[in-house]
Write an enzyme that holds these catalytic residues in place. Sequence first.
Site, PDB file in Angstrom:
ATOM      1  N   CYS A 106      60.640  19.700  26.689  1.00  0.00           N
ATOM      2  CA  CYS A 106      59.634  19.163  25.728  1.00  0.00           C
ATOM      3  C   CYS A 106      60.316  18.772  24.270  1.00  0.00           C
ATOM      4  CB  CYS A 106      58.396  20.015  25.914  1.00  0.00           C
ATOM      5  SG  CYS A 106      56.898  19.281  25.226  1.00  0.00           S
TER       6      CYS A 106
ATOM      7  N   HIS B 200      56.929  20.757  31.119  1.00  0.00           N
ATOM      8  CA  HIS B 200      57.170  22.388  30.873  1.00  0.00           C
ATOM      9  C   HIS B 200      57.289  22.869  32.474  1.00  0.00           C
ATOM     10  CE1 HIS B 200      56.755  23.298  26.684  1.00  0.00           C
ATOM     11  NE2 HIS B 200      55.881  22.466  26.824  1.00  0.00           N
TER      12      HIS B 200
ATOM     13  N   GLU C  70      58.942  25.297  33.511  1.00  0.00           N
ATOM     14  CA  GLU C  70      59.070  27.050  33.720  1.00  0.00           C
ATOM     15  C   GLU C  70      57.394  27.240  34.054  1.00  0.00           C
ATOM     16  OE1 GLU C  70      58.961  25.223  30.868  1.00  0.00           O
ATOM     17  OE2 GLU C  70      58.037  26.092  29.069  1.00  0.00           O
TER      18      GLU C  70
HETATM   19  N1  GLN Z   1      55.944  19.431  19.105  1.00  0.00           N
HETATM   20  C1  GLN Z   1      56.422  18.493  20.161  1.00  0.00           C
HETATM   21  C2  GLN Z   1      55.190  17.731  20.548  1.00  0.00           C
HETATM   22  O1  GLN Z   1      54.063  18.194  20.132  1.00  0.00           O
HETATM   23  C3  GLN Z   1      56.951  19.425  21.250  1.00  0.00           C
HETATM   24  C4  GLN Z   1      55.870  20.123  21.947  1.00  0.00           C
HETATM   25  C5  GLN Z   1      56.416  21.344  23.040  1.00  0.00           C
HETATM   26  O2  GLN Z   1      57.456  21.325  22.959  1.00  0.00           O
HETATM   27  N2  GLN Z   1      55.532  21.802  23.592  1.00  0.00           N
HETATM   28  O3  GLN Z   1      55.193  16.690  21.439  1.00  0.00           O
END
Ligand code: GLN
Length: 561
Positions: free
Chosen positions: A385, A532, A534
């Site tokens: 992300c 994500h 995970e």
């Molecule tokens: N801050 C980034 C976004 O909002 C990444 C978010 C995250 O890593 N979950 O896109």
Amino acid sequence: MARRNKAKFIIITGGVLSSLGKGLTSAALGALLKAKGLRVSMQKLDPYLNLDPGTMNPHQHGEVYVTDDGAETDLDLGHYERFLGVPMTRRSSYTAGRIYSQVLAKERRGEYLGGTVQVIPHVTDEVKGAILSMNEDDLDVVLVEVGGTVGDIESLPFLEAVRQLKSDLGRSHCLFIHLSFLPYLETSGELKSKPTQHSVKELRSIGIQPDIIVCRGPMPISAESKAKIALFCNVPQDAVFTAVDVKNIYQLPIKLYEEGLEVKVSKLLALGRKEPDITPWQSLVARQAKLTKRASVAIVGKYGELMDSYKSLKEALGHGGLAHEAEVEFNYINAEEVRPDNVGKILKSAQGVLVPGGFGTRGIEGMIAAVHHARTHKIPFMGICLGLQCAVIEFAREVAGLSHANSEEFRPKCRDNVIFRMTGWYDPNTGLRAQRDPSDDLGGSMRVGSYPCKLLPNTKAFAAYGTALIHERHRHRFEFNPKYIKPLSEVGLVVSGQGPDDPLENPALPRPKLVEIIELADHPWFLGCQFHPEFKSSPMTPHPLFKAFIGAALGQSGKKG
Ligand code: GLN
């Protein structure tokens, strides 16, 4: 239509202290019941007033876990999924805030017919409705964990609701388990039962008599102590169990099985005498006990060592290691301390570098320096992300020569916003196009939940998954700006995963297919994903990307730079 099965409910409360491992114990019991062949699911009731943990700081509350259907939940739901191997849903997590907001919305709609809206019966009915909504999933057993500690003012409406639930459903359909704590007093060399007696007294004063008491403690309790607890807490002796501290959480189902907890629960709820098959848990623990290799992974993020902020990530890396008989050694690095001039030293012994998810500007340049080091020194790299976003920024600046490349999150008016905030997207959960409203509240303004992604053949991503279409969970506001796909691909960035065609595609909106995975071809393993992974890894089925990442880390000496 066939009639739905009516589930039996196991309500788990906690006494004496918080952090007793109520979530884990509940999940382990759920795993045992599932191992009997029952259809089992779980639910968490949290007494705080946030609508969900989405806006809470991971420092305080630990990671925000995300379900397929886009609920932002407590990290205990991660344990539930990892132990049960079944996906949780929005129904699996209710906070007091969500219950109250539903009650208040009904009040505004005039659903209470001019009556006075009260905690009893309106809030308690809403709680019962939330619990019973689990029946929609056609289950045999639902384990409901009541967050907080008995005696807290906040959890009272929940406790009153479950008290009523037992009378509504009857004994054979509802069971109370109270998890308590037995402190060990060194001077007298014994486990003390008084705090447990007091917390059960507290429960009984609000009309709840636990059927089973599970005592958490550093060692098994003597028959004498069990007898005392049974007597003072008004339960039979064979309803007092110990949950001893374990080094490896996956030993828990086995320990609880050995204690006979499942037999007792099955008897009280008439769940049948079928023996649970615990061999998968036994072989898992046996495999975990003889890991022959070691992979050292540097996690360069901003939440530091706080174990719970990266709970699922740590678990998933462990599962990835297990697939290679390797123990994963975590090295948490505070991104704020990383600079181009010290990154080589800091990452000297890292066999793999991981930049995890996160929000806000803090530590970003350190993460970008870590990406740069991993890319140029050919150290296996995984970006999740925010980690993908840092990898794209680094690549744009260093390889594509866009020296001002940045994300709108960190520099709203940057010249090359390779990471940008979208104005709308297709939400497969609702079938609608979600629109960004510039005045959005922070809660609920993200792309959250499961989205499909198509993989490009002959890529690291495709090799890892071994399939062309995947579904992964998201939680972010910003995206790879599609305007930069062409210029970055031309200098070597491989976009190996993209969202499929948008069925509601509207040419007026600036995005057709969102970038989900990027990677590099001329690198042992360098991959970033916008989702994500995970959240979907479990010890029984390690996630393909973590398996591939650790595999690459093991094939790497790491002694570079
Ligand atoms: N801050 C980034 C976004 O909002 C990444 C978010 C995250 O890593 N979950 O896109």
